[in-house]
Motif scaffolding. Structure first.
Motif, PDB file in Angstrom:
ATOM      1  N   ASP A 272       0.822  -1.216   0.000  1.00 51.79           N
ATOM      2  CA  ASP A 272       0.000   0.000   0.000  1.00 51.79           C
ATOM      3  C   ASP A 272       0.854   1.263   0.000  1.00 51.79           C
ATOM      4  OD1 ASP A 272       0.908  -0.625   2.538  1.00 51.79           O
ATOM      5  OD2 ASP A 272      -0.883   0.080   3.572  1.00 51.79           O
ATOM      6  N   LEU A 273       2.147   1.135   0.323  1.00 51.43           N
ATOM      7  CA  LEU A 273       3.047   2.285   0.270  1.00 51.43           C
ATOM      8  C   LEU A 273       3.691   2.430  -1.103  1.00 51.43           C
ATOM      9  CD1 LEU A 273       4.858   2.065   3.737  1.00 51.43           C
ATOM     10  CD2 LEU A 273       3.277   3.838   2.964  1.00 51.43           C
ATOM     11  N   ASN A 274       3.511   1.430  -1.935  1.00 52.98           N
ATOM     12  CA  ASN A 274       4.170   1.407  -3.234  1.00 52.98           C
ATOM     13  C   ASN A 274       3.185   1.760  -4.348  1.00 52.98           C
ATOM     14  OD1 ASN A 274       5.811   0.964  -5.410  1.00 52.98           O
ATOM     15  ND2 ASN A 274       6.469  -1.072  -4.785  1.00 52.98           N
ATOM     16  N   PRO A 275       3.271   2.953  -4.926  1.00 51.60           N
ATOM     17  CA  PRO A 275       2.286   3.369  -5.934  1.00 51.60           C
ATOM     18  C   PRO A 275       2.325   2.561  -7.224  1.00 51.60           C
ATOM     19  CG  PRO A 275       4.055   4.989  -5.750  1.00 51.60           C
ATOM     20  CD  PRO A 275       4.250   4.023  -4.628  1.00 51.60           C
ATOM     21  N   ILE A 276       3.392   1.769  -7.439  1.00 51.77           N
ATOM     22  CA  ILE A 276       3.421   0.968  -8.668  1.00 51.77           C
ATOM     23  C   ILE A 276       2.330  -0.095  -8.645  1.00 51.77           C
ATOM     24  CG2 ILE A 276       4.983  -0.908  -8.000  1.00 51.77           C
ATOM     25  CD1 ILE A 276       6.389  -0.523 -10.723  1.00 51.77           C
ATOM     26  N   GLU A 277       1.826  -0.428  -7.441  1.00 53.15           N
ATOM     27  CA  GLU A 277       0.743  -1.407  -7.350  1.00 53.15           C
ATOM     28  C   GLU A 277      -0.480  -0.936  -8.132  1.00 53.15           C
ATOM     29  OE1 GLU A 277       1.088  -4.332  -6.138  1.00 53.15           O
ATOM     30  OE2 GLU A 277       3.061  -4.020  -5.232  1.00 53.15           O
ATOM     31  N   MET A 278      -0.704   0.375  -8.172  1.00 53.08           N
ATOM     32  CA  MET A 278      -1.827   0.909  -8.942  1.00 53.08           C
ATOM     33  C   MET A 278      -1.580   0.748 -10.441  1.00 53.08           C
ATOM     34  SD  MET A 278      -4.796   2.126  -9.007  1.00 53.08           S
ATOM     35  CE  MET A 278      -5.034   2.525  -7.280  1.00 53.08           C
ATOM     36  N   LEU A 279      -0.307   0.858 -10.846  1.00 46.37           N
ATOM     37  CA  LEU A 279       0.003   0.638 -12.259  1.00 46.37           C
ATOM     38  C   LEU A 279      -0.225  -0.822 -12.641  1.00 46.37           C
ATOM     39  CD1 LEU A 279       3.208   2.764 -13.037  1.00 46.37           C
ATOM     40  CD2 LEU A 279       0.799   3.343 -13.337  1.00 46.37           C
ATOM     41  N   TRP A 280       0.142  -1.728 -11.746  1.00 45.28           N
ATOM     42  CA  TRP A 280      -0.121  -3.147 -12.022  1.00 45.28           C
ATOM     43  C   TRP A 280      -1.623  -3.402 -12.154  1.00 45.28           C
ATOM     44  CZ3 TRP A 280       4.058  -4.151 -13.899  1.00 45.28           C
ATOM     45  CH2 TRP A 280       5.289  -4.139 -13.259  1.00 45.28           C
ATOM     46  N   HIS A 281      -2.393  -2.759 -11.296  1.00 46.73           N
ATOM     47  CA  HIS A 281      -3.855  -2.892 -11.363  1.00 46.73           C
ATOM     48  C   HIS A 281      -4.374  -2.410 -12.710  1.00 46.73           C
ATOM     49  CE1 HIS A 281      -7.975  -1.304 -10.853  1.00 46.73           C
ATOM     50  NE2 HIS A 281      -8.158  -2.381 -10.121  1.00 46.73           N
ATOM     51  N   ASP A 282      -3.901  -1.245 -13.132  1.00 48.78           N
ATOM     52  CA  ASP A 282      -4.341  -0.685 -14.408  1.00 48.78           C
ATOM     53  C   ASP A 282      -3.900  -1.566 -15.580  1.00 48.78           C
ATOM     54  OD1 ASP A 282      -5.372   1.406 -12.969  1.00 48.78           O
ATOM     55  OD2 ASP A 282      -3.708   2.776 -13.375  1.00 48.78           O
ATOM     56  N   LEU A 283      -2.673  -2.111 -15.470  1.00 46.29           N
ATOM     57  CA  LEU A 283      -2.152  -2.958 -16.538  1.00 46.29           C
ATOM     58  C   LEU A 283      -3.007  -4.218 -16.693  1.00 46.29           C
ATOM     59  CD1 LEU A 283       0.147  -3.599 -18.575  1.00 46.29           C
ATOM     60  CD2 LEU A 283       1.303  -4.799 -16.707  1.00 46.29           C
ATOM     61  N   LYS A 284      -3.306  -4.885 -15.579  1.00 49.24           N
ATOM     62  CA  LYS A 284      -4.100  -6.107 -15.647  1.00 49.24           C
ATOM     63  C   LYS A 284      -5.498  -5.837 -16.201  1.00 49.24           C
ATOM     64  CE  LYS A 284      -3.097  -7.245 -11.321  1.00 49.24           C
ATOM     65  NZ  LYS A 284      -3.122  -8.006 -10.048  1.00 49.24           N
ATOM     66  N   LYS A 285      -6.073  -4.720 -15.791  1.00 45.59           N
ATOM     67  CA  LYS A 285      -7.403  -4.364 -16.272  1.00 45.59           C
ATOM     68  C   LYS A 285      -7.402  -4.152 -17.788  1.00 45.59           C
ATOM     69  CE  LYS A 285     -11.135  -1.056 -15.351  1.00 45.59           C
ATOM     70  NZ  LYS A 285     -11.527   0.141 -14.562  1.00 45.59           N
ATOM     71  N   ALA A 286      -6.375  -3.449 -18.277  1.00 41.35           N
ATOM     72  CA  ALA A 286      -6.285  -3.178 -19.711  1.00 41.35           C
ATOM     73  C   ALA A 286      -6.020  -4.454 -20.498  1.00 41.35           C
ATOM     74  CB  ALA A 286      -5.171  -2.160 -19.974  1.00 41.35           C
ATOM     75  N   VAL A 287      -5.174  -5.343 -19.963  1.00 34.58           N
ATOM     76  CA  VAL A 287      -4.861  -6.600 -20.651  1.00 34.58           C
ATOM     77  C   VAL A 287      -6.093  -7.507 -20.681  1.00 34.58           C
ATOM     78  CG1 VAL A 287      -3.489  -8.716 -20.520  1.00 34.58           C
ATOM     79  CG2 VAL A 287      -2.399  -6.494 -20.171  1.00 34.58           C
ATOM     80  N   HIS A 288      -6.802  -7.601 -19.571  1.00 33.29           N
ATOM     81  CA  HIS A 288      -8.024  -8.406 -19.518  1.00 33.29           C
ATOM     82  C   HIS A 288      -9.033  -7.930 -20.556  1.00 33.29           C
ATOM     83  CE1 HIS A 288      -7.705 -11.285 -16.267  1.00 33.29           C
ATOM     84  NE2 HIS A 288      -7.109 -10.379 -15.514  1.00 33.29           N
ATOM     85  N   ALA A 289      -9.126  -6.611 -20.725  1.00 36.71           N
ATOM     86  CA  ALA A 289     -10.102  -6.046 -21.662  1.00 36.71           C
ATOM     87  C   ALA A 289      -9.818  -6.492 -23.097  1.00 36.71           C
ATOM     88  CB  ALA A 289     -10.095  -4.526 -21.568  1.00 36.71           C
ATOM     89  N   ARG A 290      -8.548  -6.786 -23.404  1.00 31.99           N
ATOM     90  CA  ARG A 290      -8.180  -7.199 -24.761  1.00 31.99           C
ATOM     91  C   ARG A 290      -8.367  -8.703 -24.985  1.00 31.99           C
ATOM     92  NH1 ARG A 290      -2.679  -4.227 -26.585  1.00 31.99           N
ATOM     93  NH2 ARG A 290      -3.289  -5.310 -28.518  1.00 31.99           N
TER      94      ARG A 290
END
Length: 338
Positions: A272-290
């Motif tokens: 929760d202190l590491n903001p890259i976790e939000m990028l991973w969330h966004d990445l997985k969401k975008a990949v799933h959508a494809r």
């Protein structure tokens, strides 16, 4: 005895109009062809409530007594993972027979709703102490300290996910009893390494096979300094990584020292202190959508979607550092909403 037909609203109004003209029950009954008791009931209702509209009715009496309700609330407060079927059996033991949907409705009326519990890392007392120490040390660091920091983590996509529910009230999602503790190394099919800074995303590397200290060092060698150059970071840049054994092994520590890569000390179990976790969330969401159909497409989509992340989004995430630190202090080192 069959239920009598309800008197129409217009007829009830007519009763009141004739009554207000000075006529009595008998005259109204004869004029409108209604039973005298019906006329009296309509007039009494109008005198009491000032209307002839249908008023809310009590309906069927509830089977759940106040005592049974208290029992339900006590049980889900003590153990939020208790299912409605288990609660149904508990009430049956005290001779209260109700459907499990009735139990869910009654809990809902008391502000307790079935929700999927948030998954948060299991925090020991040592972890909590380290998190508080880290946040207090860096709480007053200037913004440019974080802007010159790259982040590193790994993610496993499309791992197995099992849904669970807990009974909880609003704004209690992150209380210890309402979360499911998780540990690292969950299942998945693709693992990636990436870094980013306030100026945008750095390189993304797909990890094939088992990742050990040697593989990790190779990834750092091939991706960190090129990312630093691409992102135009200052010479005071710092590498942020978690406490994975491959990151903190003796050989990796010596490699980092030899290659003059300064690392930021990091409290364990603190995504929760590491903001890259939000990028991973966004990445997985975008990949799933494809909707990738195979591993090759999955890897291709991961790389493609990572390059689409806008620098402005990265800058906003870095700017959230102080809020994250404040949230940890407010939670006394416990789980936060990040």
């Amino acid at each position: 005895m069959p239920r009598s037909k309800e008197i129409q609203k217009q007829m009830r109004k007519k009763v009141i109009e004739i009554y207000q003209s000075g006529k009595g029950y008998k005259a109204i009954s004869k004029a409108l062809g209604l039973q005298r008791t019906t006329v009296r009931a309509i007039i009494h209702k109008w005198q009491k409530h000032g209307t002839v509209e249908n008023l809310p009715r009590s309906g069927r009496p509830t089977k759940i007594t106040p005592r049974a309700q208290r029992r339900l609330i006590q049980e889900v407060t003590k153990d939020p993972t208790t299912t409605s079927k288990e609660l149904q059996a508990s009430l049956a033991s005290v001779k209260v027979s109700v459907h499990d949907s009735t139990i869910r409705k009654r809990l809902g009326k008391n502000g307790l709703h079935g929700r999927v519990p948030r998954r948060k890392p299991l925090l020991s007392k040592k972890n909590i102490k380290a998190r508080l120490s880290f946040t207090r040390k860096h709480l007053d660091d200037p913004q440019d300290f974080w802007e010159n920091t790259t982040d590193e983590t790994k993610v496993e996509l499309f791992g197995r996910c099992v849904s669970h529910y807990v009974w909880r009230k609003s704004n209690t999602a992150f209380q210890k009893k309402n979360i499911i503790p998780t540990v690292k190394y969950g299942g998945g099919s693709v693992m990636v390494w990436g870094c980013f800074a306030a100026s945008g995303p750095g390189r993304l590397a797909v990890i094939n096979g088992t990742m050990n200290s040697a593989v990790y060092q190779k990834i750092l060698k091939e991706n960190v300094r090129p990312s630093v150059r691409d992102l135009k970071l200052k010479r005071t840049w710092v590498l942020q990584q978690d406490n994975d054994p491959k990151h903190t092994s003796k050989s990796t520590s010596e490699w980092l020292k030899k290659n003059k890569m300064k690392t930021l000390e990091w409290p364990s179990q603190s995504p929760d202190l590491n903001p890259i976790e939000m990028l991973w969330h966004d990445l997985k969401k975008a990949v799933h959508a494809r909707k990738p159909s195979n591993v090759a497409e999955l890897q291709q989509f991961c790389i493609g979607e990572w390059t689409k992340i806008p620098p402005q989004h990265c800058n906003r995430l870095i700017a959230s550092y102080r809020k994250r630190l404040i949230a940890v202090v407010a939670a006394k080192g416990g789980p936060t909403s990040y």
